[in-house]
Design an enzyme around this catalytic site. Structure first.
Site, PDB file in Angstrom:
ATOM      1  N   GLU A   3     -10.710  -8.171   4.448  1.00 31.78           N
ATOM      2  CA  GLU A   3     -10.434  -9.551   4.071  1.00 31.78           C
ATOM      3  C   GLU A   3      -9.457  -9.488   2.894  1.00 31.78           C
ATOM      4  O   GLU A   3      -8.923  -8.420   2.611  1.00 31.78           O
ATOM      5  CB  GLU A   3     -11.734 -10.270   3.684  1.00 31.78           C
ATOM      6  CG  GLU A   3     -12.745 -10.265   4.839  1.00 31.78           C
ATOM      7  CD  GLU A   3     -14.057 -10.934   4.486  1.00 31.78           C
ATOM      8  OE1 GLU A   3     -14.076 -11.787   3.578  1.00 31.78           O
ATOM      9  OE2 GLU A   3     -15.064 -10.600   5.118  1.00 31.78           O
ATOM     10  N   LYS A  72      -4.342 -12.505   5.283  1.00 33.02           N
ATOM     11  CA  LYS A  72      -4.762 -11.142   5.599  1.00 33.02           C
ATOM     12  C   LYS A  72      -3.641 -10.357   6.273  1.00 33.02           C
ATOM     13  O   LYS A  72      -3.873  -9.269   6.804  1.00 33.02           O
ATOM     14  CB  LYS A  72      -5.993 -11.176   6.516  1.00 33.02           C
ATOM     15  CG  LYS A  72      -7.192 -11.882   5.914  1.00 33.02           C
ATOM     16  CD  LYS A  72      -8.342 -11.968   6.915  1.00 33.02           C
ATOM     17  CE  LYS A  72      -9.361 -13.008   6.507  1.00 33.02           C
ATOM     18  NZ  LYS A  72     -10.343 -13.298   7.564  1.00 33.02           N
TER      19      LYS A  72
END
Length: 305
Positions: A3, A72
């Site tokens: 993440e 991301k």
DNA sequence: TGGATTTCCTGTCCGC
DNA sequence: TGCGGACAGGAAATCC
């Protein structure tokens, strides 16, 4: 599961290691993992040999200017008019070895029992070799990740870069911006809102659970039921938890490794994620989990209201 | 238009 | 020991 903090860790390390390096060789061992142009990847990805050949040809000789991030997505920018967009999805990894380190063996799965392997492994799908003999390996067990090469002219048309919400660590992410996001999704469970990339960029399952815990709010709580104090607690928890993750070089629960193959340490600071059935570190109550569609969310039934 | 569901993929784990 | 099935999950696609 990379993440924002994990991706930021990779980006920081790659930017330091790759800036100024020139690619001499590209090996694509799983053709469907690479793509050309701004379009989204079809659900069922097929290997397109001519695209792979072009992908390799375009990258050979390219010199890396910088490595940055949006949400991301890792953006490797070249001095030429090209950028390589990389999404690690769940199990993607970048590992970089200098020429003298190529024999090094690493655990690419984050379990003490995982075997030490030398690279490439059977999960290594793309290998970049640089003029000084250093190599960058892209590994991905579940093959959800991708490397997409786009020209600078195409960059504004890349859909996955257009549809992100604000960066939660940017100065512009104010409480007012967050309140406006909450107003747009009154009926959404707060956990769903936190992981929705079109609303806020970069938060996934791990950090949304930890943010909810820190804010003392259950993940299933609908946005409109949160009082002002709770809304502010969630807002304050977002940068706090993400910065903690970055400081720990990411969480290595799952398959995340840093670019030298070592593990991040955030995992040991988790209060709830992957701790269902274990006692809460604050009150001792058993951590529970529940499902949101296909995703599991963990929470403390006593600490979180 | 929001929200739920399915799909992509493979390793791991559990029960039998 | 081996097999089937559930599970893990980011995000696009699809459907209601």
């Amino acid at each position: 599961m990379p993440e924002l903090p994990e991706v930021q860790t990779v980006v920081t390390e790659l930017n330091r290691k790759l800036s100024g390096k020139k690619i001499v060789e590209v090996s694509v061992r799983l053709p469907k993992i690479v793509a050309l142009g701004p379009g989204t990847l079809p659900p069922k990805r097929r290997a397109q040999v001519h695209k792979v050949i072009k992908f390799i040809k375009l990258l050979k000789g390219q010199k890396i200017k910088s490595v940055t991030r949006r949400a991301k997505i890792i953006i490797i920018d070249f001095y030429g008019p090209l950028s390589l967009l990389v999404h690690l999805k769940m199990t993607g990894q970048f590992i970089y070895f200098r020429k003298s380190q190529l024999q090094k063996r690493v655990r690419i799965l984050n379990k003490p029992t995982a075997p030490l392997l030398s690279l490439p492994t059977k999960y290594t799908h793309v290998i970049f070799t640089f003029t000084d003999g250093a190599k960058l390996f892209f590994n991905d067990t579940r093959q959800f990740g991708y490397l997409k090469l786009v020209s600078d002219a195409e960059l504004p048309h890349v859909r996955e870069l257009q549809e992100f919400g604000p960066e939660p660590l940017a100065r512009a992410f104010s409480s007012q911006v967050f309140e406006n996001i909450l107003k747009r999704r009154p009926n959404m469970p707060i956990k769903q809102l936190l992981v929705d990339q079109s609303l806020i960029a970069g938060i996934g399952n791990i950090y949304s659970d930890e943010i909810s815990f820190r804010a003392k709010v259950r993940p299933a709580r609908r946005v409109k039921t949160l009082n002002e104090k709770e809304r502010h607690a969630v807002f304050a928890a977002i940068p706090f938890i993400l910065k903690k993750g970055i400081a720990a070089k990411g969480s290595s629960v799952g398959d995340f490794v840093r670019t030298d193959g070592s593990w991040g340490t955030m995992g040991k600071y988790h209060y709830v994620y992957m701790r269902a059935g274990q006692p809460c570190k604050i009150c001792g109550t058993m951590i529970r989990s529940m499902k949101f569609g296909a995703r599991t969310s963990s929470f403390c039934p006593k600490c979180q209201k």
